[in-house]
Design a protein around this motif. Structure first.
Motif, short mmCIF file in Angstrom:
data_model
loop_
_atom_site.label_atom_id
_atom_site.label_comp_id
_atom_site.label_asym_id
_atom_site.label_seq_id
_atom_site.Cartn_x
_atom_site.Cartn_y
_atom_site.Cartn_z
N HIS A 15 0.85 -1.19 0.00
CA HIS A 15 0.00 0.00 0.00
C HIS A 15 0.88 1.24 0.00
O HIS A 15 1.72 1.41 0.89
CB HIS A 15 -0.92 0.03 1.22
CG HIS A 15 -1.86 -1.14 1.29
ND1 HIS A 15 -2.95 -1.24 0.48
CD2 HIS A 15 -1.83 -2.25 2.05
CE1 HIS A 15 -3.58 -2.38 0.74
NE2 HIS A 15 -2.92 -3.00 1.69
N ALA A 16 0.68 2.10 -1.00
CA ALA A 16 1.46 3.35 -1.08
C ALA A 16 0.65 4.55 -0.61
O ALA A 16 1.22 5.54 -0.21
CB ALA A 16 1.94 3.56 -2.51
N SER A 60 7.95 -1.91 5.69
CA SER A 60 7.84 -1.04 4.51
C SER A 60 8.94 -1.39 3.52
O SER A 60 9.92 -2.05 3.86
CB SER A 60 7.92 0.43 4.90
OG SER A 60 9.20 0.75 5.42
N ALA A 61 8.75 -0.93 2.30
CA ALA A 61 9.70 -1.23 1.24
C ALA A 61 9.90 -0.03 0.34
O ALA A 61 8.95 0.69 0.04
CB ALA A 61 9.21 -2.42 0.42
N ALA A 62 11.13 0.17 -0.07
CA ALA A 62 11.47 1.21 -1.04
C ALA A 62 11.90 0.51 -2.32
O ALA A 62 12.95 -0.12 -2.37
CB ALA A 62 12.59 2.09 -0.49
N LEU A 63 11.07 0.60 -3.32
CA LEU A 63 11.32 -0.06 -4.61
C LEU A 63 12.20 0.83 -5.47
O LEU A 63 11.97 2.03 -5.58
CB LEU A 63 9.99 -0.33 -5.31
CG LEU A 63 10.01 -1.14 -6.58
CD1 LEU A 63 10.59 -2.53 -6.34
CD2 LEU A 63 8.61 -1.25 -7.15
N SER A 85 3.77 5.65 1.75
CA SER A 85 3.96 6.56 0.62
C SER A 85 4.58 5.80 -0.55
O SER A 85 4.94 4.63 -0.42
CB SER A 85 4.87 7.71 1.03
OG SER A 85 6.17 7.23 1.30
N VAL A 86 4.72 6.47 -1.66
CA VAL A 86 5.37 5.85 -2.81
C VAL A 86 6.82 5.55 -2.47
O VAL A 86 7.36 4.52 -2.85
CB VAL A 86 5.26 6.76 -4.05
CG1 VAL A 86 6.08 6.21 -5.20
CG2 VAL A 86 3.81 6.91 -4.46
N ALA A 87 7.46 6.42 -1.70
CA ALA A 87 8.85 6.22 -1.31
C ALA A 87 9.01 5.07 -0.32
O ALA A 87 9.99 4.34 -0.36
CB ALA A 87 9.43 7.50 -0.73
N HIS A 88 8.06 4.94 0.61
CA HIS A 88 8.09 3.89 1.63
C HIS A 88 6.74 3.19 1.64
O HIS A 88 5.85 3.55 2.41
CB HIS A 88 8.42 4.46 3.00
CG HIS A 88 9.74 5.13 3.05
ND1 HIS A 88 10.92 4.43 2.97
CD2 HIS A 88 10.09 6.43 3.14
CE1 HIS A 88 11.93 5.28 3.03
NE2 HIS A 88 11.45 6.50 3.11
#
Length: 122
Positions: A15-16, A60-63, A85-88
């Motif tokens: 989820h972003a 969380s993940a940072a793609l 967020s999109v970043a995390h």
């Protein structure tokens, strides 16, 4: 021991654009395994844990699409809550089972010690 990790059966989603997971992932073991299940298309995954107020609570993940990699972080902080967020992007369980009803296995990780033989799940 670090040679055994718990693998919990279940589905996960990323989820972003959410404030947080409805039911957060509570351990780094489950976080790293969940990310492995969600990000099947990436070449490289790095895992870390700690306390960081700039990241969402839990998993969380940072793609990094340009390098086909993802950086997974298990945040041990309980507050202040930072939104996904999109970043995390938050890695969240989908329809988690009630406490005591989850299923899974123990994964054995062999080491370089000569007496340490075997591999697999129990």
């Amino acid at each position: 021991t670090t040679r055994l990790t718990k693998v919990v059966d279940g589905a996960y989603a990323v989820h972003a654009n959410a404030s947080s997971c409805a039911e957060p992932i509570l351990t780094y073991h489950e976080c790293f395994e969940a990310a492995r299940k969600v990000f099947t298309h990436v070449v490289s995954v790095s895992n870390a844990s700690g306390a960081d107020a700039r990241r969402p609570v839990g998993c969380s993940a940072a793609l990094r699409p340009w390098s086909a990699s993802v950086s997974v972080f298990f945040n041990e902080m309980a507050s202040p809550p930072t939104a996904c967020s999109v970043a995390h992007q938050c890695v969240c369980p989908v329809a988690p089972k009630p406490f005591g009803q989850a299923t899974g296995a123990l994964r054995y990780h062999p080491t370089s010690q000569p007496a340490d033989v075997g591999r697999g799940f129990a």
